[in-house]
Design an enzyme around this catalytic site. Structure first.
Site, PDB file in Angstrom:
ATOM      1  N   ASN A  37       0.829  -1.194   0.000  1.00 48.24           N
ATOM      2  CA  ASN A  37       0.000   0.000   0.000  1.00 48.24           C
ATOM      3  C   ASN A  37       0.866   1.248   0.000  1.00 48.24           C
ATOM      4  O   ASN A  37       2.022   1.214   0.426  1.00 48.24           O
ATOM      5  CB  ASN A  37      -1.000   0.006   1.169  1.00 48.24           C
ATOM      6  CG  ASN A  37      -0.468  -0.708   2.394  1.00 48.24           C
ATOM      7  OD1 ASN A  37       0.287  -0.142   3.159  1.00 48.24           O
ATOM      8  ND2 ASN A  37      -0.849  -1.984   2.555  1.00 48.24           N
ATOM      9  N   SER A  80      -6.981   1.021   2.418  1.00 43.92           N
ATOM     10  CA  SER A  80      -6.189  -0.156   2.745  1.00 43.92           C
ATOM     11  C   SER A  80      -6.383  -0.561   4.195  1.00 43.92           C
ATOM     12  O   SER A  80      -6.597   0.270   5.084  1.00 43.92           O
ATOM     13  CB  SER A  80      -4.706   0.140   2.494  1.00 43.92           C
ATOM     14  OG  SER A  80      -3.878  -0.840   3.065  1.00 43.92           O
ATOM     15  N   GLU A  82      -4.174  -1.333   6.057  1.00 45.63           N
ATOM     16  CA  GLU A  82      -3.048  -0.785   6.813  1.00 45.63           C
ATOM     17  C   GLU A  82      -3.196   0.709   7.073  1.00 45.63           C
ATOM     18  O   GLU A  82      -2.217   1.383   7.423  1.00 45.63           O
ATOM     19  CB  GLU A  82      -1.731  -1.057   6.082  1.00 45.63           C
ATOM     20  CG  GLU A  82      -1.363  -2.517   5.959  1.00 45.63           C
ATOM     21  CD  GLU A  82      -1.090  -3.205   7.300  1.00 45.63           C
ATOM     22  OE1 GLU A  82      -1.232  -2.558   8.360  1.00 45.63           O
ATOM     23  OE2 GLU A  82      -0.737  -4.397   7.281  1.00 45.63           O
ATOM     24  N   HIS A 100       4.566   0.866   1.714  1.00 44.31           N
ATOM     25  CA  HIS A 100       4.638  -0.433   2.398  1.00 44.31           C
ATOM     26  C   HIS A 100       4.626  -1.528   1.342  1.00 44.31           C
ATOM     27  O   HIS A 100       3.713  -1.590   0.513  1.00 44.31           O
ATOM     28  CB  HIS A 100       3.454  -0.591   3.346  1.00 44.31           C
ATOM     29  CG  HIS A 100       3.294  -1.974   3.897  1.00 44.31           C
ATOM     30  ND1 HIS A 100       4.355  -2.731   4.347  1.00 44.31           N
ATOM     31  CD2 HIS A 100       2.189  -2.752   4.066  1.00 44.31           C
ATOM     32  CE1 HIS A 100       3.913  -3.893   4.773  1.00 44.31           C
ATOM     33  NE2 HIS A 100       2.600  -3.947   4.597  1.00 44.31           N
ATOM     34  N   HIS A 163       6.486 -10.224   7.528  1.00 43.49           N
ATOM     35  CA  HIS A 163       5.453  -9.419   6.884  1.00 43.49           C
ATOM     36  C   HIS A 163       5.979  -8.706   5.643  1.00 43.49           C
ATOM     37  O   HIS A 163       5.552  -8.995   4.539  1.00 43.49           O
ATOM     38  CB  HIS A 163       4.910  -8.412   7.906  1.00 43.49           C
ATOM     39  CG  HIS A 163       3.754  -7.606   7.420  1.00 43.49           C
ATOM     40  ND1 HIS A 163       2.811  -7.081   8.268  1.00 43.49           N
ATOM     41  CD2 HIS A 163       3.393  -7.196   6.176  1.00 43.49           C
ATOM     42  CE1 HIS A 163       1.902  -6.411   7.564  1.00 43.49           C
ATOM     43  NE2 HIS A 163       2.252  -6.463   6.303  1.00 43.49           N
TER      44      HIS A 163
END
Length: 220
Positions: A37, A80, A82, A100, A163
């Site tokens: 994102n 998003s 996030e 990200h 991640h």
């Protein structure tokens, strides 16, 4: 929600910039499909990629605008997942953009390195030094936002355990460039680790590099 805009509308310009950055990062292989994102801040507003959209095909009309509390201002898609991460970084740091990624090398390093990625190359001075690895927290959670923000203290990039990676900058161009550099550094680390034990530069070497970068105008 949507509203009528003219070509000079600053929010439309911001949405176009986020969409273009997303497509460019996808072409570079740093984001794929819906993984990753991008956001940019303008005053009290944030433009962020929507959840579930293909980043390589993103258009300005799909980009969501929210305020710094996450309240929707413009756009018809959900932001998003996030969003809490992005908003925390804007609140805690003086930055204008966040990238990200789940890029392959950075994600691989984030799955094996604990604590920090050591300074194996002098260009890491441009990122602030060693790259911290934030401990694993669930995606989209306030806990992830907290540990990521802490990892970015005095840094321009961080890894998120198991991640991916996060890069920030004053502009989208800076944040994207930092994400590309981090991916390259992680590729170098993986290759070096396959050949042996990577050497880390010491504090004196990094201080000399920072001084030379400043003399040449690479950093302020």
């Amino acid at each position: 929600m949507t509203r009528t805009r003219n070509p000079a509308d600053p929010l439309l310009t911001l949405r176009h910039a986020v969409a273009e950055a997303s497509r460019t990062l996808a072409r570079d292989g740093l984001v794929t499909r819906t993984q990753g994102n991008v956001s940019a801040r303008q005053d009290q507003l944030v433009a962020i990629t929507p959840g579930g959209a293909s980043l390589g095909e993103l258009r300005a009309g799909q980009v969501t605008i929210v305020d710094l509390d996450g309240k929707p201002v413009a756009g018809r898609l959900e932001p998003s997942s996030e969003l809490p991460l992005h908003l925390a970084l804007y609140r805690d740091h003086e930055i204008g953009a966040v990238v990200h990624t789940h890029s392959p090398a950075a994600t691989a390093v984030a799955c094996v390195v604990e604590g920090e990625l050591p300074c194996i190359h002098y260009e890491m001075a441009l990122l602030g030094g060693s790259v911290r690895v934030a401990p694993y927290r669930r995606f989209g959670s306030a806990e992830l936002a907290e540990v990521a923000s802490a990892a970015l203290r005095d840094r321009r990039a961080a890894l998120l355990a198991n991640h991916g990676a996060i890069a920030v900058g004053a502009t989208l161009e800076e944040a994207a460039a930092t994400a590309r550099m981090l991916e390259w550094l992680c590729q170098v680390f993986l290759l070096a680790s396959a050949a042996g034990s990577p050497r880390a530069l010491d504090a004196q070497a990094l201080a000399e590099v920072r001084s030379e970068f400043a003399r040449r105008g690479y950093v302020s």
